[in-house]
Design a protein around this motif. Structure first.
Motif, PDB file in Angstrom:
ATOM      1  N   ALA A 144     -52.843 -46.361 105.824  1.00 35.59           N
ATOM      2  CA  ALA A 144     -52.914 -44.905 105.999  1.00 35.59           C
ATOM      3  C   ALA A 144     -51.613 -44.211 105.625  1.00 35.59           C
ATOM      4  O   ALA A 144     -51.597 -42.995 105.403  1.00 35.59           O
ATOM      5  N   THR A 145     -50.518 -44.957 105.535  1.00 33.13           N
ATOM      6  CA  THR A 145     -49.241 -44.348 105.152  1.00 33.13           C
ATOM      7  C   THR A 145     -49.153 -44.108 103.650  1.00 33.13           C
ATOM      8  O   THR A 145     -48.196 -43.488 103.182  1.00 33.13           O
ATOM      9  N   GLY A 146     -50.133 -44.618 102.892  1.00 30.60           N
ATOM     10  CA  GLY A 146     -50.149 -44.368 101.456  1.00 30.60           C
ATOM     11  C   GLY A 146     -49.673 -45.528 100.606  1.00 30.60           C
ATOM     12  O   GLY A 146     -49.270 -45.321  99.454  1.00 30.60           O
ATOM     13  N   THR A 147     -49.735 -46.734 101.121  1.00 32.38           N
ATOM     14  CA  THR A 147     -49.339 -47.893 100.319  1.00 32.38           C
ATOM     15  C   THR A 147     -50.253 -48.004  99.102  1.00 32.38           C
ATOM     16  O   THR A 147     -51.451 -47.731  99.193  1.00 32.38           O
ATOM     17  N   PRO A 148     -49.697 -48.423  97.952  1.00 32.18           N
ATOM     18  CA  PRO A 148     -50.484 -48.400  96.708  1.00 32.18           C
ATOM     19  C   PRO A 148     -51.535 -49.495  96.588  1.00 32.18           C
ATOM     20  O   PRO A 148     -52.498 -49.335  95.848  1.00 32.18           O
ATOM     21  N   ASP A 149     -51.357 -50.613  97.280  1.00 29.63           N
ATOM     22  CA  ASP A 149     -52.320 -51.702  97.152  1.00 29.63           C
ATOM     23  C   ASP A 149     -52.239 -52.597  98.389  1.00 29.63           C
ATOM     24  O   ASP A 149     -51.388 -52.405  99.264  1.00 29.63           O
ATOM     25  N   GLN A 150     -53.125 -53.586  98.441  1.00 33.88           N
ATOM     26  CA  GLN A 150     -53.213 -54.438  99.626  1.00 33.88           C
ATOM     27  C   GLN A 150     -51.942 -55.259  99.833  1.00 33.88           C
ATOM     28  O   GLN A 150     -51.527 -55.492 100.968  1.00 33.88           O
ATOM     29  N   ARG A 151     -51.321 -55.694  98.747  1.00 32.51           N
ATOM     30  CA  ARG A 151     -50.090 -56.469  98.877  1.00 32.51           C
ATOM     31  C   ARG A 151     -48.999 -55.648  99.553  1.00 32.51           C
ATOM     32  O   ARG A 151     -48.316 -56.128 100.470  1.00 32.51           O
ATOM     33  N   GLU A 152     -48.829 -54.423  99.120  1.00 28.51           N
ATOM     34  CA  GLU A 152     -47.812 -53.559  99.725  1.00 28.51           C
ATOM     35  C   GLU A 152     -48.160 -53.224 101.170  1.00 28.51           C
ATOM     36  O   GLU A 152     -47.273 -53.082 102.020  1.00 28.51           O
ATOM     37  N   THR A 153     -49.455 -53.105 101.438  1.00 25.69           N
ATOM     38  CA  THR A 153     -49.896 -52.850 102.812  1.00 25.69           C
ATOM     39  C   THR A 153     -49.514 -54.018 103.710  1.00 25.69           C
ATOM     40  O   THR A 153     -48.978 -53.837 104.811  1.00 25.69           O
ATOM     41  N   LEU A 154     -49.776 -55.239 103.238  1.00 26.79           N
ATOM     42  CA  LEU A 154     -49.439 -56.426 104.016  1.00 26.79           C
ATOM     43  C   LEU A 154     -47.933 -56.536 104.216  1.00 26.79           C
ATOM     44  O   LEU A 154     -47.456 -56.879 105.309  1.00 26.79           O
ATOM     45  N   LEU A 155     -47.156 -56.229 103.179  1.00 24.51           N
ATOM     46  CA  LEU A 155     -45.701 -56.275 103.302  1.00 24.51           C
ATOM     47  C   LEU A 155     -45.200 -55.268 104.335  1.00 24.51           C
ATOM     48  O   LEU A 155     -44.251 -55.557 105.080  1.00 24.51           O
ATOM     49  N   LEU A 156     -45.834 -54.112 104.392  1.00 30.53           N
ATOM     50  CA  LEU A 156     -45.435 -53.106 105.377  1.00 30.53           C
ATOM     51  C   LEU A 156     -45.786 -53.568 106.793  1.00 30.53           C
ATOM     52  O   LEU A 156     -45.012 -53.359 107.733  1.00 30.53           O
TER      53      LEU A 156
END
Length: 199
Positions: A144-156
């Motif tokens: 929901a913070t606007g990560t561009p893809d699933q990988r970046e979401t997981l890293l966050l």
């Protein structure tokens, strides 16, 4: 100690399985995962060293039961904290870090317990359901913070939990004792630090 009285009381009412889980949480909060043993749980409940094995065949099966409860409770705490944080996605994700600190302080069961090595081999649909739900909640908050893809979401998600786990680990190790900080103080610091991840 009041907590151990509650565990003993649960056992004397005839539900040793529930008492074993309660006592495990108590020992994890007091000593951490590395020092945890089934024998220590038996001593806490004043039962024979063989008694726990009538309900759990080994240490990992007991931890798997605790893992499911911990994942369910942490997921609920994260969702509640995010809801109370308001509409801003960054604030909502950062609130999860504070919820994590408070949960680990209270139960001793953070992600190293919830996802402990060896538990994946144990067939426990309830545990798997709760651990997946927890990760889904965290992933949704991060996405929901606007990560561009699933990988970046997981890293966050990883970064947010790393911040929170770092704070509670330092607190448990006595790093903050000179300032007489409370768990709520450390939770607030974790929230502030986690918030910088999305700014």
């Amino acid at each position: 100690m009041e907590a151990s009285v509650s565990a003993n009381r649960a056992y004397h009412h005839g539900d040793l399985r529930a008492a074993l889980i309660t006592a495990t949480f108590e020992l994890l909060a007091e000593q951490g995962l590395q020092k945890f043993s089934v024998a220590a749980v038996a001593r806490r409940l004043q039962v024979s060293s063989a008694a726990p094995y009538r309900h759990f065949p080994d240490r990992d099966h007991l931890l798997a039961a605790v893992s499911g409860v911990a994942a369910r409770e942490l997921n609920s705490a994260v969702a509640e904290a995010a809801g109370a944080a308001g509409p801003d996605p960054g604030d909502r994700l950062a609130a999860a870090a504070g919820a994590y600190v408070r949960h680990v302080y209270r139960t001793g069961a953070g992600l190293p317990v919830i996802y402990a090595a060896g538990l994946s081999r144990i067939e426990d649909d309830g545990r798997q359901q709760h651990t997946r739900a927890l990760m889904a909640t965290l992933m949704d908050l991060a996405a929901a913070t606007g990560t561009p893809d699933q990988r970046e979401t997981l890293l966050l998600v990883e970064a947010t939990i790393a911040v929170a786990h770092g704070y509670i680990a330092l607190f448990a190790d006595g790093f903050f004792t000179r300032g007489h900080h409370s768990a709520d103080d450390i939770a607030a610091r974790a929230i502030e630090a986690a918030r910088t991840l999305t700014k």
